[in-house]
Design a protein around this motif. Sequence first.
Motif, PDB file in Angstrom:
ATOM      1  N   TYR A 343       0.834  -1.202   0.000  1.00 46.63           N
ATOM      2  CA  TYR A 343       0.000   0.000   0.000  1.00 46.63           C
ATOM      3  C   TYR A 343       0.874   1.258   0.000  1.00 46.63           C
ATOM      4  O   TYR A 343       0.598   2.213  -0.740  1.00 46.63           O
ATOM      5  N   SER A 344       1.923   1.268   0.813  1.00 46.57           N
ATOM      6  CA  SER A 344       2.822   2.423   0.845  1.00 46.57           C
ATOM      7  C   SER A 344       3.450   2.654  -0.527  1.00 46.57           C
ATOM      8  O   SER A 344       3.560   3.797  -0.996  1.00 46.57           O
ATOM      9  N   ARG A 345       3.868   1.572  -1.186  1.00 43.72           N
ATOM     10  CA  ARG A 345       4.458   1.706  -2.525  1.00 43.72           C
ATOM     11  C   ARG A 345       3.426   2.186  -3.530  1.00 43.72           C
ATOM     12  O   ARG A 345       3.731   3.003  -4.411  1.00 43.72           O
ATOM     13  N   LEU A 346       2.192   1.690  -3.408  1.00 46.96           N
ATOM     14  CA  LEU A 346       1.147   2.101  -4.341  1.00 46.96           C
ATOM     15  C   LEU A 346       0.908   3.608  -4.261  1.00 46.96           C
ATOM     16  O   LEU A 346       0.781   4.280  -5.295  1.00 46.96           O
ATOM     17  N   LEU A 347       0.842   4.148  -3.056  1.00 43.93           N
ATOM     18  CA  LEU A 347       0.623   5.588  -2.904  1.00 43.93           C
ATOM     19  C   LEU A 347       1.720   6.393  -3.597  1.00 43.93           C
ATOM     20  O   LEU A 347       1.448   7.357  -4.327  1.00 43.93           O
ATOM     21  N   LEU A 348       2.970   5.997  -3.370  1.00 43.43           N
ATOM     22  CA  LEU A 348       4.086   6.749  -3.938  1.00 43.43           C
ATOM     23  C   LEU A 348       4.199   6.512  -5.441  1.00 43.43           C
ATOM     24  O   LEU A 348       4.430   7.451  -6.217  1.00 43.43           O
ATOM     25  N   ASP A 349       4.039   5.262  -5.873  1.00 41.41           N
ATOM     26  CA  ASP A 349       4.098   4.939  -7.305  1.00 41.41           C
ATOM     27  C   ASP A 349       3.027   5.695  -8.081  1.00 41.41           C
ATOM     28  O   ASP A 349       3.282   6.250  -9.150  1.00 41.41           O
ATOM     29  N   PHE A 350       1.814   5.693  -7.538  1.00 43.45           N
ATOM     30  CA  PHE A 350       0.702   6.343  -8.233  1.00 43.45           C
ATOM     31  C   PHE A 350       0.928   7.846  -8.318  1.00 43.45           C
ATOM     32  O   PHE A 350       0.701   8.459  -9.366  1.00 43.45           O
ATOM     33  N   SER A 351       1.397   8.442  -7.240  1.00 46.13           N
ATOM     34  CA  SER A 351       1.653   9.885  -7.243  1.00 46.13           C
ATOM     35  C   SER A 351       2.757  10.233  -8.235  1.00 46.13           C
ATOM     36  O   SER A 351       2.675  11.247  -8.943  1.00 46.13           O
ATOM     37  N   ALA A 352       3.800   9.412  -8.307  1.00 50.25           N
ATOM     38  CA  ALA A 352       4.868   9.651  -9.274  1.00 50.25           C
ATOM     39  C   ALA A 352       4.337   9.533 -10.700  1.00 50.25           C
ATOM     40  O   ALA A 352       4.705  10.321 -11.577  1.00 50.25           O
ATOM     41  N   ALA A 353       3.465   8.554 -10.937  1.00 47.21           N
ATOM     42  CA  ALA A 353       2.888   8.383 -12.277  1.00 47.21           C
ATOM     43  C   ALA A 353       1.985   9.554 -12.648  1.00 47.21           C
ATOM     44  O   ALA A 353       1.912   9.945 -13.819  1.00 47.21           O
ATOM     45  N   LEU A 354       1.281  10.125 -11.665  1.00 48.98           N
ATOM     46  CA  LEU A 354       0.468  11.312 -11.934  1.00 48.98           C
ATOM     47  C   LEU A 354       1.342  12.464 -12.430  1.00 48.98           C
ATOM     48  O   LEU A 354       0.992  13.180 -13.375  1.00 48.98           O
ATOM     49  N   VAL A 355       2.480  12.645 -11.788  1.00 44.89           N
ATOM     50  CA  VAL A 355       3.395  13.718 -12.178  1.00 44.89           C
ATOM     51  C   VAL A 355       3.882  13.518 -13.614  1.00 44.89           C
ATOM     52  O   VAL A 355       4.046  14.480 -14.373  1.00 44.89           O
ATOM     53  N   ASP A 356       4.091  12.267 -14.005  1.00 49.27           N
ATOM     54  CA  ASP A 356       4.668  11.969 -15.316  1.00 49.27           C
ATOM     55  C   ASP A 356       3.639  11.853 -16.432  1.00 49.27           C
ATOM     56  O   ASP A 356       4.010  11.584 -17.585  1.00 49.27           O
ATOM     57  N   LEU A 357       2.355  12.033 -16.118  1.00 47.50           N
ATOM     58  CA  LEU A 357       1.351  11.959 -17.182  1.00 47.50           C
ATOM     59  C   LEU A 357       1.628  13.025 -18.240  1.00 47.50           C
ATOM     60  O   LEU A 357       2.008  14.151 -17.912  1.00 47.50           O
ATOM     61  N   PRO A 358       1.417  12.700 -19.505  1.00 42.05           N
ATOM     62  CA  PRO A 358       1.669  13.688 -20.559  1.00 42.05           C
ATOM     63  C   PRO A 358       0.677  14.832 -20.494  1.00 42.05           C
ATOM     64  O   PRO A 358      -0.412  14.714 -19.923  1.00 42.05           O
ATOM     65  N   VAL A 359       1.070  15.954 -21.077  1.00 45.06           N
ATOM     66  CA  VAL A 359       0.158  17.097 -21.169  1.00 45.06           C
ATOM     67  C   VAL A 359      -1.027  16.699 -22.045  1.00 45.06           C
ATOM     68  O   VAL A 359      -0.868  16.128 -23.107  1.00 45.06           O
ATOM     69  N   SER A 360      -2.217  17.003 -21.568  1.00 39.71           N
ATOM     70  CA  SER A 360      -3.412  16.599 -22.293  1.00 39.71           C
ATOM     71  C   SER A 360      -3.532  17.341 -23.622  1.00 39.71           C
ATOM     72  O   SER A 360      -3.388  18.563 -23.671  1.00 39.71           O
TER      73      SER A 360
END
Length: 509
Positions: A343-360
């Motif tokens: 769960y701890s990894r999921l929170l951090l992984d997901f937040s990092a992936a949000l940052v890396d999402l491409p510009v819409s």
Amino acid sequence: MATETEIKLSLSAAAAQRLLELPLLAASERSTKLLRNTYYDTADRRLQRERIVVRYRQHGRQWLLGVKTAPPLAAGLAQRGEWEAPGRAGEFDFAHVDDVAVRELLESLRDELQPVFTTRFRREAHVLAPRSGVRIEVALDRGRIEAAGRRQSIREVEIELLSGSLSDLFAVALDLQAGVPMHPEAGSKSERAYRLLDAAPLLAVKAQPVAVQADMPTMDAFRLIAVACIGHLQANEQGVRDSEEAEFVHQARVAIRRLRSAIRLWEPLLPEAFVARFDPLWQALATQLGDNRNWDVFRAETMPVLAEVFAGTVDGARLASRVRGRCARYRRESRRALQSEDYSRLLLDFSAALVDLPVSPAGRLADFVPRCLGKRARRVNERAAAPLQTDVAARHRLRVAFKQLRYGLEFFSPLLAGPLLTDYHQSATALQEMLGRLNDLAVATQLVAAALPAASRVEVQAWLAAQTAALLPEFARLLDDFQQRLPPWQPPERPAGERSRSRQPAYSL
């Protein structure tokens, strides 16, 4: 104004020692200092309400007056304004605060400021330079908070971006977390100190409105909503771990459900790999909490009714004992899930992936909302055409589609205005409550099989089926009423031949 960008992670005492031994830190120079901090506020906690922090920090013989804006943390990430200048403890000169509104507020309260709590901790800091142009400070803080005679330990890592990008910051955090178990912190030191000061009971936290704007990029709106959902989830973590109150589990589950709905709403714009990776992980966590929630509802709402209706045929004490055992079992599983390294990894992984999402590429949010909600409304209508009176699975599919539509309405409510939204939302709320009642009866029918011996479960399940049948006419009426409502994201129809006087849409996007 300087902008402080950091990730806060909590960890155990054993993990703290292991952290300092990681090659990533062991190879860098370490500085150690003892920090004493006194925080100030007015008697009526004005600064707490305004989410502004004023503190004096003592480092050796030097005193520094610090001011911070304090937005809520989500997955440990904080981005806030910060001002710091030398001063004398107890004296408040805010000339260094270049945000006019913040400075004027602080100056108006200067004479009312008084000490409210203190923190004292040893900081062991390393500055990393993983690549050219990137500098990141990793600081391990160990000490305590003191407020109103009460104490709470501090043991956390602050990973601060000195130069570089958010992706660089998350990369270091993920590398450290891979070596040592650490959990994204849900509150700053000052937030925890205020809770300690109040000694107030822990309360479940509901979802808060998200301040989306019509002209913001569509993907920025997704990030904002997703971060709000993570914040909602983390606000209820401690309650799930430490309390027997069922509402904490319920709110944590709602937060995940809202997050998954947001992923579905934006799915056409999100990278396939993002959805394929994270949606199953959030679904698995929601399922674990869902089992807990189902038994909590059965215990609180269904079991007392069954004990009364079947007083002569069902052993109420035996039923209660079995149900309590199931509730305790699934509560333990919920706690393990939210205390797990996964769960701890999921929170951090997901937040990092949000940052890396491409510009819409999809333009502004205002253009996305009608298409998005229109698609969800059509799906509701398609599923409403199924034989809902007799098909439990079809009602469940309708409920899922309807929740996605309703969560979309809540996400976008700042962009929708007028009585259309009020009427539509009221109708939607009534229908969702009915779908919830029908779902509780369907789940109760399944749980009865686990809670009651075969001799008595048939009669009880027949009674539950009769309760469901009695609700179906009202369900049909509410569904028909909802389908007659004009969606608040569509312009009202005009009489044939009437020319539009304006191109302005009926919704205020």
